[in-house]
Design an enzyme around this catalytic site. Structure first.
Site, PDB file in Angstrom:
ATOM      1  N   GLY A 401      81.302 -12.067  90.337  1.00 16.02           N
ATOM      2  CA  GLY A 401      81.812 -12.200  88.981  1.00 16.02           C
ATOM      3  C   GLY A 401      83.277 -11.832  88.915  1.00 16.02           C
ATOM      4  O   GLY A 401      83.867 -11.332  89.876  1.00 16.02           O
ATOM      5  N   PRO A 402      83.907 -12.052  87.783  1.00 17.69           N
ATOM      6  CA  PRO A 402      85.336 -11.769  87.626  1.00 17.69           C
ATOM      7  C   PRO A 402      85.611 -10.273  87.658  1.00 17.69           C
ATOM      8  O   PRO A 402      84.707  -9.452  87.510  1.00 17.69           O
ATOM      9  CB  PRO A 402      85.664 -12.372  86.256  1.00 17.69           C
ATOM     10  CG  PRO A 402      84.353 -12.427  85.537  1.00 17.69           C
ATOM     11  CD  PRO A 402      83.312 -12.641  86.574  1.00 17.69           C
ATOM     12  N   PRO A 403      86.877  -9.894  87.847  1.00 19.91           N
ATOM     13  CA  PRO A 403      87.224  -8.462  87.875  1.00 19.91           C
ATOM     14  C   PRO A 403      86.981  -7.805  86.528  1.00 19.91           C
ATOM     15  O   PRO A 403      87.100  -8.428  85.476  1.00 19.91           O
ATOM     16  CB  PRO A 403      88.724  -8.470  88.228  1.00 19.91           C
ATOM     17  CG  PRO A 403      88.986  -9.810  88.817  1.00 19.91           C
ATOM     18  CD  PRO A 403      88.034 -10.747  88.158  1.00 19.91           C
ATOM     19  N   GLY A 404      86.639  -6.521  86.591  1.00 26.68           N
ATOM     20  CA  GLY A 404      86.546  -5.726  85.378  1.00 26.68           C
ATOM     21  C   GLY A 404      85.249  -5.836  84.619  1.00 26.68           C
ATOM     22  O   GLY A 404      85.161  -5.320  83.501  1.00 26.68           O
ATOM     23  N   VAL A 405      84.219  -6.469  85.192  1.00 25.55           N
ATOM     24  CA  VAL A 405      82.951  -6.597  84.463  1.00 25.55           C
ATOM     25  C   VAL A 405      81.957  -5.507  84.856  1.00 25.55           C
ATOM     26  O   VAL A 405      80.826  -5.507  84.372  1.00 25.55           O
ATOM     27  CB  VAL A 405      82.325  -7.986  84.685  1.00 25.55           C
ATOM     28  CG1 VAL A 405      83.201  -9.069  84.086  1.00 25.55           C
ATOM     29  CG2 VAL A 405      82.077  -8.249  86.164  1.00 25.55           C
ATOM     30  N   GLY A 406      82.343  -4.591  85.748  1.00 30.01           N
ATOM     31  CA  GLY A 406      81.474  -3.454  86.055  1.00 30.01           C
ATOM     32  C   GLY A 406      80.614  -3.623  87.282  1.00 30.01           C
ATOM     33  O   GLY A 406      79.572  -2.972  87.378  1.00 30.01           O
ATOM     34  N   LYS A 407      81.026  -4.454  88.241  1.00 26.25           N
ATOM     35  CA  LYS A 407      80.195  -4.666  89.430  1.00 26.25           C
ATOM     36  C   LYS A 407      80.115  -3.396  90.287  1.00 26.25           C
ATOM     37  O   LYS A 407      79.048  -3.002  90.733  1.00 26.25           O
ATOM     38  CB  LYS A 407      80.759  -5.820  90.260  1.00 26.25           C
ATOM     39  CG  LYS A 407      80.840  -7.140  89.529  1.00 26.25           C
ATOM     40  CD  LYS A 407      81.277  -8.256  90.440  1.00 26.25           C
ATOM     41  CE  LYS A 407      82.665  -8.054  91.012  1.00 26.25           C
ATOM     42  NZ  LYS A 407      83.712  -8.043  89.978  1.00 26.25           N
ATOM     43  N   THR A 408      81.254  -2.763  90.509  1.00 33.57           N
ATOM     44  CA  THR A 408      81.267  -1.576  91.365  1.00 33.57           C
ATOM     45  C   THR A 408      80.592  -0.399  90.684  1.00 33.57           C
ATOM     46  O   THR A 408      79.790   0.315  91.303  1.00 33.57           O
ATOM     47  CB  THR A 408      82.714  -1.217  91.732  1.00 33.57           C
ATOM     48  OG1 THR A 408      83.333  -2.351  92.369  1.00 33.57           O
ATOM     49  CG2 THR A 408      82.750  -0.031  92.661  1.00 33.57           C
ATOM     50  N   SER A 724      86.167 -30.915  87.926  1.00 33.35           N
ATOM     51  CA  SER A 724      85.707 -30.741  86.546  1.00 33.35           C
ATOM     52  C   SER A 724      86.759 -31.129  85.496  1.00 33.35           C
ATOM     53  O   SER A 724      86.443 -31.199  84.308  1.00 33.35           O
ATOM     54  CB  SER A 724      85.288 -29.281  86.325  1.00 33.35           C
ATOM     55  OG  SER A 724      86.378 -28.415  86.510  1.00 33.35           O
ATOM     56  N   LYS A 767      83.327 -20.800  81.460  1.00 32.62           N
ATOM     57  CA  LYS A 767      84.227 -21.749  80.799  1.00 32.62           C
ATOM     58  C   LYS A 767      84.062 -21.716  79.284  1.00 32.62           C
ATOM     59  O   LYS A 767      85.042 -21.705  78.528  1.00 32.62           O
ATOM     60  CB  LYS A 767      83.962 -23.155  81.320  1.00 32.62           C
ATOM     61  CG  LYS A 767      84.350 -23.366  82.780  1.00 32.62           C
ATOM     62  CD  LYS A 767      83.976 -24.762  83.257  1.00 32.62           C
ATOM     63  CE  LYS A 767      84.379 -24.988  84.705  1.00 32.62           C
ATOM     64  NZ  LYS A 767      84.002 -26.319  85.198  1.00 32.62           N
TER      65      LYS A 767
END
Length: 833
Positions: A401-408, A724, A767
């Site tokens: 997922g994109p940065p800053g979404v809380g993966k870590t 796309s 998107k």
């Protein structure tokens, strides 16, 4: 087995009718009542035909032994019935001694006794106290009970004498010889026995008395002893005694061998201890410090307590022995010592207990993370399966997922929910394979790889390890780290992970690996195949507001020394920051902007400009400056030739504007904006389809010959690629050549074909969320992407008008301004057979 022989025969009572063996035996293993019993008075007797004697004798039951004819037996008597018997009989009396079947029965009945026993003479009675007597009895002759005469106050029975007839056949002589040889071997194996025991055995002539003597001194069950006593045939009695003696001999042989081995090991250890003491003394004389020797011993103890597997223990023992022979000043000593310390410090057997409380885990995940329902659902599924199977195997998840979404940060919550240790490995920029597998010990400064180092820090065999930025692992002449990760992240292989430094297998199968990546495209296929990919989408406006209220604002208050009375955000202020000052999938940029507001308020508090500062949408610009992003995208498409598309990037979704322009020329197409090959092909497809159907849209063919067309995608420094944008390019070119404006509140995505079809694309959720953040009101998606609609949050779907299209004509119908009438393209001709 103990054999105690009494070589002095007792004095025979005058007038006794029974023949006593020439050399009576003293048996110390017999027990009667307590154990013990014995003392009886001869009853009235009569001589039957053939010299057999019928007697009425008191019966003394033995608990756990058998009295044989000719044997002496000391007995301790304590049962009331037996005490009454001995008080009635007295020294010199004759009794019948039989064995009872159950040794724990204190009051055996006649049917609970063996009816074959031995008549015995009471030689001595000693009163220890009023409840205990010590007596010595001597077996006289084999008897058999005929019937019970009396049961109380003690047993009295009518018995008959049944002596065993000895024979002198060749077979019996052979049995007697074997019995004597085996008895002699047993006596030699027991050094505590007197030297005359072998001579006594050799001087016994009676085969039956030989069998009885041997059985008297064997520590075997009562049942086996009773079988020999009950045997009427001397040959069978000898065979049974020989079988029991052979078993005992085997036990003695095995016992002697074990004792020899143990003694040899003890001698070896004593020798090593003696030599080590000598070495210490030599070192002391030489003035050398013995601290290193003490350290080696401590290291040996640590290795034992570490619980190394067998193969690792062999390597450790070999290295430990080598360490003892190396001088501490040698460089090899440091290498060997460091290696052994690594082996001792690793958690070979240490495990933390997993928490299987699903409710607690759900509460932790909900408390720490807002949204991310799919990820949290997958973790709860793992917890449920792990609680049922309990095999310890952990999945390998990859959060993309994109940065800053809380993966870590999600990994830390997973570790807390499981009750496991938490560790993180940053893989971004790792290019050397040795960082994964470690260095060979032959190199100076060699170290284990990142995974073994992490396991040492975790001090647990089953931690949660976050593999951060796995999509950013590099490769060069030093090796391919992603290939080294294949073994680590393969559940079928990682139970024997081989680090080059350790050079022994280490079990990583209990570790729960959670990898994070911004995009899966750059992860090699074999590595990606070993992980379960979970898409982590960006946040919607409402989700960002909730995350700010629950997590960001309380955290920033504490970090900046403010309290809730000094600074407060209303809903409009938060939305203004999210919409006008940030445009991202995560919340990292939002946190920075909110931190800037807190710093500005803190300055005013310190300068006493205000005691508290409520923040609204109208005054937020005082701290953040002018708006950075204008949500209204319609202003950018107010002239023909501009269309709004939707794109997916590694940082989440985004919108892009495709601009088309024409100029006098020779019909050439120019493409700019750092476009990739696939995107260039999409532009050529759009132009080819438009030229083929120019008449349908009212476009003169001369336009394509007299004008050059230029297609540009802004932000030219950013590389762009993918199919796309096909429908967006087609819409921009059509808008340009028909002088029709594309609606400013419409965004679109989809791949096009020469037949005018719209094909599905990926990244729909990201998107759509990006378009929603930019103020778009209508979305055009390929029909075959209808399946992705449930992934879009309900609040976003309610705020947008979403149309699904399958043909490019449908795109124009919805995207172009309604003041321009556009006819549908003709259908392809139907083939006929």
């Amino acid at each position: 087995m103990a054999i105690d022989l009494n070589l002095t025969p007792p004095t025979r009572p005058s007038g006794h009718r029974f023949v006593v063996s020439e050399a009576p035996l003293y048996a110390s293993s017999g027990e009667g009542d307590k154990p013990g019993s014995g003392r009886g008075a001869a009853g009235d007797g009569e001589t039957s035909q053939g010299g057999a004697l019928d007697l009425v004798l008191p019966v003394l039951p033995l608990r756990n032994s058998v009295l044989y004819p000719g044997a002496l037996m000391p007995l301790a008597v304590g049962r009331p019935k037996t005490l009454r018997l001995l008080n009635a009989v007295g020294t010199g009396g004759t009794i019948a001694v039989v064995s009872q079947r159950d040794k724990d029965n204190d009051n055996p009945q006649p049917d609970e006794l063996y009816w074959t026993g031995t008549s015995a003479k009471i030689l001595r009675v000693h009163h220890e106290d009023e409840n205990t007597l010590h007596v010595v009895v001597q077996g006289v002759e084999r008897i058999r009970i005929k019937d019970i005469v009396q049961n109380d106050p003690y047993l009295i029975a009518r018995v008959e004498q049944v002596p065993v007839e000895d024979d002198d056949t060749v077979e019996i002589q052979a049995l007697v010889r074997s019995l004597k040889e085996m008895a002699a071997e047993i006596i030699e194996l027991i050094p505590e026995l007197p030297s005359g025991a072998i001579d006594l055995v050799n001087h016994i002539e009676s085969p039956s008395r030989l069998a009885y003597m041997v059985m008297t001194h064997l520590a075997v069950p009562v049942e086996e002893k009773q079988e020999v006593l009950q045997e009427d045939d001397v040959k069978m009695a000898l065979r049974k005694a020989l079988g029991v003696l052979n078993e005992q001999l085997e036990v003695l042989r095995v016992s002697q061998r074990i004792n020899s081995e143990v003694k040899g090991e003890m001698n070896k250890n004593q020798r090593e201890f003696f030599l080590r003491q000598q070495m210490k003394a030599i070192r002391k004389e030489l003035g050398e410090d013995d601290e290193e020797e003490d350290f080696v011993e401590q290291l040996r103890e640590r290795l034992i307590h570490a619980g190394l597997p067998d193969d690792a223990q062999k390597v450790a023992n070999k290295e430990l022995n080598r360490l003892r022979s190396i001088q501490p000043s040698s460089p090899e000593y440091t290498v060997a010592r460091t290696y052994l310390e690594w082996l001792a410090d690793l958690p070979w057997q240490k495990l933390t207990r997993d928490s299987h409380d699903i409710t607690r885990a759900r509460d932790i995940l909900e408390r720490e993370h807002f949204g991310l329902d799919k990820v949290k659902g997958r973790i709860l599924e793992y917890l449920a399966v792990n609680a049922l199977r309990k095999d310890g195997k952990s999945p390998i998840l990859c959060l993309v997922g994109p940065p800053g979404v809380g993966k870590t940060s999600l990994g830390r919550s997973v570790a807390e929910a499981l009750g496991r240790k938490y560790q993180r490995i940053s893989l971004g920029g790792v290019r050397d394979e040795a960082e994964i597998r470690g260095h060979r010990r032959t190199y100076i400064g060699a170290m284990p790889g990142k995974f073994i180092q992490t396991m040492k820090r975790a001090e647990s065999k089953n931690p949660v390890i976050i593999l951060d930025e796995i999509d950013k692992v590099g490769r060069d002449w030093r090796g391919d780290p992603t290939s080294a990760l294949l073994e680590v992240l393969d559940p079928e292989q990682n139970h024997t992970f081989m680090d080059h430094y350790l050079d022994v297998p280490f079990d990583l199968s209990k570790v729960m690996f959670i990898a994070t990546a911004n995009q899966a495209d750059t992860i090699p296929g074999p590595l990606l195949d070993r992980m379960e990919v979970i898409e982590v989408p960006g946040y919607t406006l409402q989700e960002k507001k909730e995350i700010s209220k629950r997590h960001l604002l309380p955290k920033l208050l504490e970090e900046h020394g403010l309290d809730a009375h000094q600074i407060s955000f209303d809903g409009g202020a938060l939305e203004k920051v999210i919409v006008s000052y940030t445009r991202e999938a995560g919340v990292r940029g939002l946190e920075r902007k909110l931190a800037a507001v807190h710093r500005g308020v803190a300055v005013g508090v310190v300068e006493r400009k205000w005691e508290s500062r409520p923040l609204t949408a109208d005054n937020i610009a005082e701290f953040l400056g002018p708006e950075i992003f204008i949500p209204d995208a319609a202003e950018l498409t107010e002239i023909p030739g501009i269309a709004t598309g939707m794109a997916w990037t590694a940082t989440g979704g985004d919108i892009l504007f495709i601009e088309a322009s024409k100029m006098p020329g020779a019909g050439k197409l120019r493409l700019t904006g750092s476009l990739g090959e696939v995107m260039k092909e999409s532009a050529e497809l759009a132009l080819t389809y438009l030229r083929a159907n120019a008449a349908t849209y009212g476009i003169e063919q001369s336009v394509f010959k007299e004008f050059d067309l230029h297609l540009h995608v802004p932000q030219g420094a950013i590389p762009k690629d993918g199919p796309s944008a096909g429908v967006t390019m087609f819409s921009a070119l059509t808008s340009l050549l028909t002088d029709t404006r594309v609606r400013g509140d419409v965004a679109m995505t989809g791949e096009i074909t020469l037949r005018g079809m719209v094909l599905p694309v990926g990244g729909i959720k990201d998107k759509v969320l990006a378009a929603h953040r930019s103020g778009i009101k209508m979305i055009l998606l390929p029909e075959r992407n209808r399946k992705d609609l449930p992934d879009i949050p309900a609040a976003v779907r309610e705020d947008l008008t979403i149309h699904f299209v399958s043909k490019m004509s449908e795109v124009l119908e919805l995207a172009l301004d309604k003041s321009v009438k556009v006819a549908a393209p003709p259908m392809p001709p139907t083939a006929s057979a």
